[in-house]
Scaffold this motif. Structure first.
Motif, short mmCIF file in Angstrom:
data_model
loop_
_atom_site.label_atom_id
_atom_site.label_comp_id
_atom_site.label_asym_id
_atom_site.label_seq_id
_atom_site.Cartn_x
_atom_site.Cartn_y
_atom_site.Cartn_z
N ASP A 12 0.86 -1.24 -0.19
CA ASP A 12 0.05 -0.03 0.05
C ASP A 12 1.03 1.28 0.19
OD1 ASP A 12 -1.96 2.07 0.38
OD2 ASP A 12 -2.45 1.21 2.13
N GLN A 13 0.83 2.09 -1.09
CA GLN A 13 1.77 3.07 -1.31
C GLN A 13 1.60 4.32 -0.73
OE1 GLN A 13 2.27 3.24 -5.49
NE2 GLN A 13 1.35 5.15 -5.38
N GLY A 14 0.19 4.66 -0.06
CA GLY A 14 -0.17 5.66 0.62
C GLY A 14 -0.19 7.05 -0.55
N GLN A 15 0.16 8.01 0.05
CA GLN A 15 0.35 9.11 -0.70
C GLN A 15 1.42 9.44 -1.68
OE1 GLN A 15 -2.50 11.27 -0.48
NE2 GLN A 15 -3.30 9.81 0.78
N ARG A 16 2.41 8.70 -1.47
CA ARG A 16 3.72 8.78 -2.26
C ARG A 16 3.32 8.75 -3.83
NH1 ARG A 16 7.77 10.39 0.59
NH2 ARG A 16 8.00 9.54 2.83
#
Length: 104
Positions: A12-16
């Motif tokens: 899960d890469q999130g906001q990047r």
């Protein structure tokens, strides 16, 4: 699924804008002096980029194996080999990062 071992992972890469973490699954430790029934897993957290995480994935198993190979008699000290292998990998990364001004 390998030799009776079932495993999986999720990212899960999130906001990047891109995934910076690197997963390493070391399935064939037999040539690294590990019993071939052992599998290693590592997740390298890429902060500010994935170059350092990729470097670790590509070098840590060999460094751990080098420390295990030094223990030719008796039971290998896996904890010590892992700690020293990671420390050697970090040292090499820091040298490379300094030389090329990498900021991972």
């Amino acid at each position: 699924f390998k030799d009776g071992l079932c495993f999986g992972y999720h990212e899960d890469q999130g906001q990047r804008p891109g995934m910076e973490n690197v997963l390493a699954i070391f399935e064939n430790f037999s040539e690294l002096r590990f019993n071939n029934k052992k599998t290693g897993f590592a997740l390298f957290d890429g902060h500010c980029g994935k170059q350092a995480a990729t470097f670790c994935k590509n070098h840590v198993a060999q460094h751990v194996a080098e420390h295990l190979n030094k223990c030719r008699s008796g039971t290998p000290n896996y904890e010590e080999a892992i700690l020293k292998g990671f420390a050697r990998t970090e040292q090499q990364w820091m040298e490379k990062a300094s030389k090329y001004k990498l900021e991972d």
